[in-house]
Design an enzyme around this catalytic site. Sequence first.
Site, mmCIF file in Angstrom:
data_model
loop_
_atom_site.group_PDB
_atom_site.id
_atom_site.type_symbol
_atom_site.label_atom_id
_atom_site.label_comp_id
_atom_site.label_asym_id
_atom_site.label_seq_id
_atom_site.Cartn_x
_atom_site.Cartn_y
_atom_site.Cartn_z
ATOM 1 N N ASP A 262 0.576 -1.276 0.112
ATOM 2 C CA ASP A 262 0.694 0.096 0.428
ATOM 3 C C ASP A 262 0.894 1.253 0.058
ATOM 4 O O ASP A 262 1.641 0.999 1.088
ATOM 5 C CB ASP A 262 -0.464 0.012 0.795
ATOM 6 C CG ASP A 262 -1.936 1.073 1.150
ATOM 7 O OD1 ASP A 262 -1.409 2.174 1.407
ATOM 8 O OD2 ASP A 262 -3.471 0.167 0.946
ATOM 9 N N ASN B 59 -13.492 -3.838 3.383
ATOM 10 C CA ASN B 59 -14.398 -2.336 3.260
ATOM 11 C C ASN B 59 -14.938 -2.482 2.446
ATOM 12 O O ASN B 59 -14.851 -3.488 1.188
ATOM 13 C CB ASN B 59 -13.517 -1.454 3.533
ATOM 14 C CG ASN B 59 -12.571 -1.434 4.095
ATOM 15 O OD1 ASN B 59 -12.776 -1.810 5.513
ATOM 16 N ND2 ASN B 59 -11.613 -0.124 4.554
ATOM 17 N N GLN C 5 -14.918 1.751 1.626
ATOM 18 C CA GLN C 5 -14.725 1.364 0.413
ATOM 19 C C GLN C 5 -14.534 2.407 -0.599
ATOM 20 O O GLN C 5 -15.132 3.022 -0.864
ATOM 21 C CB GLN C 5 -15.187 0.262 -0.380
ATOM 22 C CG GLN C 5 -15.068 -0.559 -1.468
ATOM 23 C CD GLN C 5 -15.736 -1.210 -2.248
ATOM 24 O OE1 GLN C 5 -16.821 -1.870 -1.099
ATOM 25 N NE2 GLN C 5 -14.975 -2.098 -2.772
ATOM 26 N N HIS D 45 -11.119 -5.912 -2.394
ATOM 27 C CA HIS D 45 -9.768 -5.998 -2.014
ATOM 28 C C HIS D 45 -9.364 -6.195 -0.778
ATOM 29 O O HIS D 45 -10.164 -6.075 -0.041
ATOM 30 C CB HIS D 45 -8.827 -4.553 -2.384
ATOM 31 C CG HIS D 45 -9.860 -3.618 -1.892
ATOM 32 N ND1 HIS D 45 -10.220 -2.759 -2.483
ATOM 33 C CD2 HIS D 45 -8.757 -2.568 -0.817
ATOM 34 C CE1 HIS D 45 -11.142 -1.295 -1.991
ATOM 35 N NE2 HIS D 45 -9.718 -2.055 -0.379
ATOM 36 N N HIS E 232 -7.402 -6.045 2.436
ATOM 37 C CA HIS E 232 -5.751 -5.013 3.575
ATOM 38 C C HIS E 232 -5.278 -6.322 3.873
ATOM 39 O O HIS E 232 -5.845 -7.248 5.196
ATOM 40 C CB HIS E 232 -5.910 -4.383 4.036
ATOM 41 C CG HIS E 232 -6.856 -3.130 3.494
ATOM 42 N ND1 HIS E 232 -6.113 -2.610 3.278
ATOM 43 C CD2 HIS E 232 -8.034 -3.498 3.027
ATOM 44 C CE1 HIS E 232 -6.883 -1.180 2.258
ATOM 45 N NE2 HIS E 232 -7.994 -1.868 2.499
#
Length: 113
Positions: A30, A86, A93, A99, A101
Amino acid sequence: MADCIFCMIANHEIPSNIAYEDDQLIAFHDLDPQAPVHVLLIPKKHIESLDALTEEDKDLMGHAMLKIREIAAGLGLENGYRVVSNNGEDAFQTVKHLHFHILGKRKMLWPPG
């Protein structure tokens, strides 16, 4: 999807620090990490969110869940890690591409707050 930043990363149109990649998934670090280790795992197929999953995606999602353990081990997260997804606007989101994390190396308070 042409204007999806995660699709562009999956297609190598935008450079990223890749932690893992196969024909179905890509994981990358990230750019704004929320923990000392913060990697995003995405399917290369554009799926907007968990709510957009269909029956045909179950093998892909099983593959993703099994790869999370492997990716975490490769990142040195031997003492535990957190996986977060999310789903939707009310869950914050921000990118409309499914996706996960993968976060680690930080003591977290639970419940938060």
